[in-house]
Design a protein around this motif. Structure first.
Motif, short mmCIF file in Angstrom:
data_model
loop_
_atom_site.label_atom_id
_atom_site.label_comp_id
_atom_site.label_asym_id
_atom_site.label_seq_id
_atom_site.Cartn_x
_atom_site.Cartn_y
_atom_site.Cartn_z
N TYR A 11 0.81 -1.21 0.00
CA TYR A 11 0.00 0.00 0.00
C TYR A 11 0.85 1.27 0.00
O TYR A 11 0.32 2.37 -0.10
N GLY A 12 2.15 1.13 0.14
CA GLY A 12 3.00 2.30 0.31
C GLY A 12 3.13 3.19 -0.92
O GLY A 12 3.11 2.71 -2.05
N LEU A 13 3.27 4.49 -0.65
CA LEU A 13 3.61 5.43 -1.72
C LEU A 13 5.12 5.38 -1.98
O LEU A 13 5.57 5.82 -3.03
N PHE A 14 5.87 4.85 -0.98
CA PHE A 14 7.33 4.79 -1.10
C PHE A 14 7.83 3.39 -0.79
O PHE A 14 7.25 2.68 0.04
N TYR A 15 8.93 3.02 -1.44
CA TYR A 15 9.68 1.84 -1.04
C TYR A 15 10.50 2.21 0.20
O TYR A 15 10.73 3.41 0.46
N PRO A 16 10.96 1.22 0.97
CA PRO A 16 11.81 1.54 2.11
C PRO A 16 13.07 2.33 1.74
O PRO A 16 13.64 3.02 2.59
N SER A 17 13.48 2.26 0.49
CA SER A 17 14.64 3.02 0.02
C SER A 17 14.33 4.52 -0.11
O SER A 17 15.21 5.31 -0.40
N GLU A 18 13.06 4.88 0.10
CA GLU A 18 12.54 6.25 -0.06
C GLU A 18 12.27 6.62 -1.51
O GLU A 18 11.89 7.75 -1.81
N LYS A 19 12.44 5.67 -2.41
CA LYS A 19 12.07 5.91 -3.80
C LYS A 19 10.56 5.73 -3.94
O LYS A 19 9.96 4.88 -3.31
N LYS A 20 9.95 6.54 -4.78
CA LYS A 20 8.51 6.47 -4.96
C LYS A 20 8.09 5.19 -5.68
O LYS A 20 8.73 4.77 -6.65
N VAL A 21 7.01 4.59 -5.21
CA VAL A 21 6.42 3.46 -5.91
C VAL A 21 5.75 3.98 -7.18
O VAL A 21 5.78 3.36 -8.23
N TYR A 22 5.13 5.13 -7.09
CA TYR A 22 4.55 5.84 -8.22
C TYR A 22 4.46 7.30 -7.80
O TYR A 22 4.55 7.63 -6.62
N ASP A 23 4.29 8.17 -8.77
CA ASP A 23 4.30 9.60 -8.47
C ASP A 23 2.89 10.17 -8.53
O ASP A 23 2.17 9.98 -9.52
N ILE A 24 2.48 10.83 -7.47
CA ILE A 24 1.20 11.53 -7.45
C ILE A 24 1.40 12.89 -6.78
O ILE A 24 2.34 13.07 -6.01
N PRO A 25 0.53 13.85 -7.05
CA PRO A 25 0.63 15.13 -6.34
C PRO A 25 0.18 14.95 -4.90
O PRO A 25 -0.74 14.17 -4.62
N LEU A 26 0.82 15.64 -3.98
CA LEU A 26 0.47 15.53 -2.57
C LEU A 26 0.12 16.88 -1.95
O LEU A 26 -0.36 16.94 -0.82
N THR A 27 0.38 17.96 -2.69
CA THR A 27 0.10 19.30 -2.19
C THR A 27 -0.64 20.09 -3.26
O THR A 27 -0.67 19.71 -4.43
#
Length: 472
Positions: free
Chosen positions: A340-356
């Motif tokens: 379900y994560g937006l990020f992998y544990p490496s801090e790389k994005k699983v996919y890119d979406i706007p957050l702000t």
């Protein structure tokens, strides 16, 4: 760590529309737009340190986070960060909290007062999906909430720190159509009414976890994927009130609003404490794909930040906490639970979406480039589009083919023997093609997405000696 797995309980829900949890928005609701926060779960053995997590949240423009405990290291890391925090009291403590106010006095002192106000704790989730807890802690819920609130009052923290409890949709007797929403009769007098009365008196919000994914996966033959993902669709007219719904998320929330209104508590606000879509799943988990996760979460963020309400409450904006920050490798259950994560544990994005709001409107802030390092300079406002290296090779190849074909990107430089052929890797070639498309489209919002296969960075990409164009 987690007193009761968030999605495990949803899988247990017997309704056609799986459970929702209800969280409070512990701050005052915005009259113009809702807010986006994120759930920071830690059921994993490969996550970055809490201090690194704080920096990651800052780079993404996220200033609200929800935890599942009161871990000392985590709470200390958030001190003086400017990030608002929701903490949790686990189900196993409800019996003691309900029976002994001196217990909650000590708990608040050790887990709240010790860190506040340096750590901006804004709310406490007392228990988690208590009505579906196999340990039968329902009878302790409201007394525990009242004692926690009383303990906060003794330290003059009750106005700043609100108390609520996540509620599962299985508490509803009926959830479809939304207008028929009603709570189970056996819960109404013993716990639902007292809880809603407590929330009203303390100016708190009902906590809600909404997962259209489960409803879609269980009824893919009846529910349109576009309807579940906030995409264009004919919509569904509620046979009870005549309102038209354009997405399943709104219908789920309005079922809870209807149930509350039926008990004369329609004035109690709702904040969505969890919602999300998995980027991977088992073969029977229909729709668990990165492109669907990107569509659901990305479209949800845009909808929340627009300030629009639901058909039943069009003027009531929503505050939403996305689930979740990271993929968590130690979670049990189906594959989706760990994705379900937006990020992998490496801090790389699983996919890119706007957050702000800035990102939604096309103004990109510094994001995590392919190296995993955070960009710190702006290059005079220039931005580039790069491939998400964590994306599946098959999907990345499909996106590359589209960019170079129908998308009209200039892919001549990545042909064999050309200037940007080396390094000869899928990520490097896809990045060049995605950026060519992005620049040709004048870096318009949404043109660096490719269903989650790409994202914007503010530093020029470096793949060998290849130079990426900045405009056409």
């Amino acid at each position: 760590m987690l007193c009761f797995s968030q999605r495990q309980s949803s899988m247990m829900a017997p309704l056609a529309f799986p459970f929702l949890l209800l969280l409070l928005s512990f701050s005052a609701s915005s009259s113009e737009a809702g807010s986006i926060g994120i759930n920071y779960g830690r059921v994993a053995n490969d996550l970055p340190t809490p201090s690194k997590v704080v920096e990651l949240l800052k780079t993404q423009g996220l200033n609200r986070v929800k935890l599942y405990d009161t871990d000392a290291t985590v709470l200390s890391a958030f001190a003086n960060s400017g990030i608002k925090v929701v903490v949790a009291m686990p189900n196993e403590l409800l019996s003691k909290a309900a029976s002994d106010e001196s217990f909650t006095d000590a708990w608040v002192q050790a887990n709240i007062s010790k860190y506040y106000p340096a750590t901006q704790i804004e709310g406490i989730a007392v228990g988690n999906e208590v009505f579906v807890d196999p340990n039968n802690t329902t009878k302790f819920l409201v007394p525990a909430m009242k004692n926690v609130h009383a303990s906060l009052s003794k330290q003059n923290l009750d106005a700043a720190i609100k108390v609520s409890s996540p509620l599962a949709l299985s508490a509803l007797q009926s959830s479809f159509p939304a207008s028929s929403g009603s709570f189970k009769s056996e819960l109404v007098e013993p716990v639902i009414k007292p809880m809603l009365e407590f929330l009203r008196q303390t100016d708190s919000h009902l906590m809600l976890n909404a997962y259209p994914f489960f409803a879609y996966a269980a009824n893919a033959d009846k529910i349109s994927l576009d309807y579940a993902l906030f995409r264009d669709n004919p919509g569904v007219v509620d046979s009870g009130n005549g309102l038209k719904y354009s997405n399943l998320f709104d219908a789920q929330i309005d079922a809870v609003f209807a149930a509350m209104s039926a008990l004369q508590y329609g004035d109690v606000p709702v904040t969505v404490s969890e919602t999300g879509w998995p980027s991977a799943g088992d073969s029977n988990e229909v729709g668990a794909k990165p492109e669907n996760a990107a569509s659901y979460n990305g479209n949800l963020v845009k909808r929340v930040l627009s300030g629009s309400g639901t058909p039943l409450k069009p003027n009531a904006s929503l505050d939403v906490f996305l689930f979740a920050l990271f993929n968590e490798n130690l979670k049990t259950g189906p594959t989706s639970e760990r994705n379900y994560g937006l990020f992998y544990p490496s801090e790389k994005k699983v996919y890119d979406i706007p957050l702000t709001a800035e990102q939604v409107n096309g103004v990109q802030k510094s994001q995590v480039p392919p190296s995993g390092r955070v960009s710190t300079t702006s290059n005079r406002g220039q931005t580039w589009c790069v491939a998400n290296g964590g994306y599946s090779p098959e999907k990345l190849k499909d996106a590359l083919d589209y960019a170079c074909g129908e998308g009209g990107a200039d892919c001549t430089p990545i042909q064999p023997g050309a200037t940007c052929y080396n390094p000869n890797t899928l990520e490097a070639h896809a990045s060049y093609a995605f950026n060519s498309y992005y620049q040709k489209k004048a870096r318009a919002a949404g043109t660096c997405d490719f269903a989650g296969a790409a994202y914007v960075v503010t530093q020029p990409p470096k793949y060998g000696n290849c130079e990426f164009p900045t405009g056409y």
